[in-house]
Design a protein around this motif. Structure first.
Motif, short mmCIF file in Angstrom:
data_model
loop_
_atom_site.label_atom_id
_atom_site.label_comp_id
_atom_site.label_asym_id
_atom_site.label_seq_id
_atom_site.Cartn_x
_atom_site.Cartn_y
_atom_site.Cartn_z
N LEU A 186 43.38 20.55 72.57
CA LEU A 186 44.57 20.34 71.98
C LEU A 186 44.42 19.38 70.87
O LEU A 186 45.22 19.32 69.93
N MET A 187 43.33 18.38 71.16
CA MET A 187 43.36 17.30 70.13
C MET A 187 42.41 17.49 68.83
O MET A 187 42.46 17.13 67.91
N ARG A 188 41.87 19.03 68.98
CA ARG A 188 41.21 19.39 67.94
C ARG A 188 41.74 20.91 67.09
O ARG A 188 41.31 21.38 66.15
N ASN A 189 43.02 21.01 67.81
CA ASN A 189 43.59 22.35 66.71
C ASN A 189 45.06 21.94 66.77
O ASN A 189 45.85 20.82 67.09
N PRO A 190 45.77 22.64 65.56
CA PRO A 190 47.15 22.39 65.34
C PRO A 190 47.90 22.57 66.50
O PRO A 190 47.57 23.31 67.35
N ASN A 191 49.16 22.05 66.64
CA ASN A 191 49.98 22.30 67.87
C ASN A 191 50.35 23.63 68.02
O ASN A 191 50.67 24.41 67.10
N PRO A 192 49.85 24.22 69.15
CA PRO A 192 50.20 25.90 69.34
C PRO A 192 51.49 26.19 69.17
O PRO A 192 51.68 27.55 69.01
N LEU A 193 52.62 25.41 69.61
CA LEU A 193 53.80 25.83 69.65
C LEU A 193 54.37 25.87 67.92
O LEU A 193 55.42 26.57 67.80
N VAL A 194 53.56 25.19 67.14
CA VAL A 194 53.93 25.31 65.38
C VAL A 194 53.13 26.36 64.93
O VAL A 194 53.49 27.30 64.12
N ALA A 195 51.88 26.56 65.30
CA ALA A 195 51.01 27.54 64.76
C ALA A 195 51.25 29.20 65.12
O ALA A 195 50.92 29.86 64.23
N GLN A 196 51.97 29.19 66.09
CA GLN A 196 52.41 30.59 66.52
C GLN A 196 53.91 30.86 66.23
O GLN A 196 54.78 30.05 66.54
N LYS A 197 54.15 31.99 65.49
CA LYS A 197 55.51 32.37 65.35
C LYS A 197 56.32 32.48 66.72
O LYS A 197 57.57 32.03 66.65
N ARG A 198 55.92 32.98 67.66
CA ARG A 198 56.31 33.11 68.97
C ARG A 198 55.16 32.79 70.22
O ARG A 198 54.52 33.48 70.33
N ALA A 199 55.79 31.51 70.68
CA ALA A 199 54.75 31.09 71.76
C ALA A 199 54.82 32.11 72.98
O ALA A 199 55.96 32.14 73.20
N ARG A 200 53.83 32.39 73.84
CA ARG A 200 53.71 33.03 74.97
C ARG A 200 53.42 31.89 75.91
O ARG A 200 52.27 31.24 75.99
N TYR A 201 54.07 32.15 77.22
CA TYR A 201 53.66 31.13 78.39
C TYR A 201 53.43 31.75 79.56
O TYR A 201 53.88 32.96 79.81
N ARG A 202 53.01 30.97 80.54
CA ARG A 202 52.89 31.40 81.92
C ARG A 202 53.18 30.09 82.73
O ARG A 202 52.79 29.11 82.55
N ALA A 203 53.69 30.36 83.74
CA ALA A 203 54.42 29.19 84.75
C ALA A 203 53.11 29.00 85.79
O ALA A 203 53.27 27.70 86.50
N ASP A 204 52.32 29.44 86.09
CA ASP A 204 51.26 29.43 86.95
C ASP A 204 50.03 29.81 86.53
O ASP A 204 49.69 30.45 85.50
N ALA A 205 48.76 29.22 87.35
CA ALA A 205 47.62 29.40 87.06
C ALA A 205 47.05 30.90 87.29
O ALA A 205 47.67 31.35 88.17
N PRO A 206 46.17 31.24 86.72
CA PRO A 206 45.55 32.62 87.21
C PRO A 206 45.10 32.55 88.60
O PRO A 206 44.57 31.51 89.17
N ASP A 207 44.93 33.57 89.36
CA ASP A 207 44.11 33.39 90.65
C ASP A 207 42.87 33.50 90.81
O ASP A 207 42.30 33.72 92.13
N ALA A 208 42.15 34.02 89.57
CA ALA A 208 40.87 34.15 89.67
C ALA A 208 40.39 33.76 88.58
O ALA A 208 40.75 33.51 87.49
#
Length: 364
Positions: free
Chosen positions: A14-36
């Motif tokens: 995060l500290m080495r890259n532009p804010n991902p919510l600004v860099a992407q036209k449409r941000a994609r999320y997930r609410a939980d961590a992967p299970d593997a």
């Protein structure tokens, strides 16, 4: 397969890259961590791709299955439910989709594992106006920098988060590990720092003495100060705004409010003749303000502990704060001396950790 960067790996990305919510036209999320997580070989490959300096990644998983740490990666388990949009997609490498923990979640994760002063520093960085960029002057790029695009200036980045957004996240994440510690650290975090040294100075001067600080109170970062700038042709008063790196306010026993503005004169931006002239002009503009004292500190003074202690005492006296050294001058007891020495050791340790280029500072 999806992977999620967390803890220090997420912080560094995060500290080495532009804010991902600004860099992407449409941000994609997930609410939980992967299970593997991927195989150890694939994890090592991803570490080289995503963090070649450190060659180590922190992953987050919702399952303990396959939780085998390696010299190139560590797996952290997240079983408690998290707020929506806690993970942001930042791209893909081959068939592996890469997610990063949100800045608010990263702060909670690091607060749970780190001492308070380190958590506060991480909070300052996540709420700051800068990002790390080795190609830029001084190794930093400002997130609110105006860039020329299509014949007009635009701001192509923005801060990762704010104190208020972290506070709202913690309200929603009650019950998670680190939530309570994060709240304790957040009390000392401020928005708007423009460099790691600004953050380090604000924390070291502001934290309570029992925490290794100098007890001046954590001030506001780059807060506007309105300055009288003469009159125009019609006799109307004109004002300009100046932005000290750190502004600390204190109301003394008589009820008078005193403010100290502190500027850090780093080598990268304050060593040329034009920069020195600009700094002198800025000091002269601020000098006449009643109840406002302007102080500046350079890299040489900041990295000399005796000189730094003198600077902190100058700021204390300008603020009207009574001496915080409670050790009696006449006939101090052994307990008094031991207490004073313990505080001074804590101050020295915090100064070494934050102001000097310590191993901790190199994490960023």
């Amino acid at each position: 397969m999806d992977i999620c960067l967390s803890h220090i790996s997420a912080f560094r990305w995060l500290m080495r890259n532009p804010n991902p919510l600004v860099a992407q036209k449409r941000a994609r999320y997930r609410a939980d961590a992967p299970d593997a997580i991927p195989s150890p070989t694939r994890c090592r490959e991803l570490a080289l791709e995503l963090d070649p300096e450190r060659v180590f990644l922190d992953f987050l998983s919702s399952s303990r299955r396959g939780r085998n740490n390696d010299e190139h990666f560590a797996v952290h388990v997240q079983t408690e439910p998290l707020p929506p949009k806690s993970f942001i997609r930042i791209g893909a490498i081959g068939r592996t989709a890469i997610y990063v923990a949100s800045p608010e979640l990263v702060f909670m994760q690091l607060a749970q594992r780190r001492p308070l002063e380190e958590a506060v520093y991480f909070g300052f960085a996540l709420c700051s106006l800068y990002r790390i960029d080795p190609t830029a002057l001084g190794g930093l790029r400002q997130r609110d920098e105006r860039l020329l695009s299509s014949a007009e200036y635009v701001i192509a980045d923005k801060p990762l988060t704010t104190v208020k957004r972290i506070e709202n996240f913690l309200d929603t994440a009650k019950g998670n590990l680190g939530c309570k510690k994060a709240r304790s650290a957040l009390k000392f975090v401020r928005d708007g720092s423009r460099s790691p040294m600004e953050s380090a100075l604000a924390i070291t001067l502001g934290l309570p003495r029992i925490r290794g600080g100098f007890g001046l109170g954590v001030g506001q970062m780059n807060h506007a100060v309105r300055i009288f700038n003469g009159t125009d042709w019609a006799g109307e008063r004109r004002y300009v705004a100046r932005y000290p790196d750190i502004s600390i306010e204190h109301t003394d026993l008589s009820g008078r409010k005193n403010t100290v503005g502190i500027d850090y004169d780093g080598r990268a931006f304050h060593s040329t003749a034009s920069a020195l002239a600009r700094d002198a002009r800025r000091r002269n503009e601020i000098a006449p303000i009643r109840g406002f004292t302007h102080l500046s500190i350079n890299a040489q003074e900041a990295t000399d502990f005796i000189a730094f202690c003198r600077f902190a005492d100058q700021a204390r006296r300008a603020l009207g704060i009574r001496s915080l050294d409670r050790c009696p001058r006449n006939n101090p007891t052994v307990a008094d001396l031991e207490k004073r020495d313990a505080i001074e050791r804590k101050q020295l340790d915090l100064w070494r950790k934050l102001i000097c280029q310590s191993d901790f500072r190199r994490i960023e």
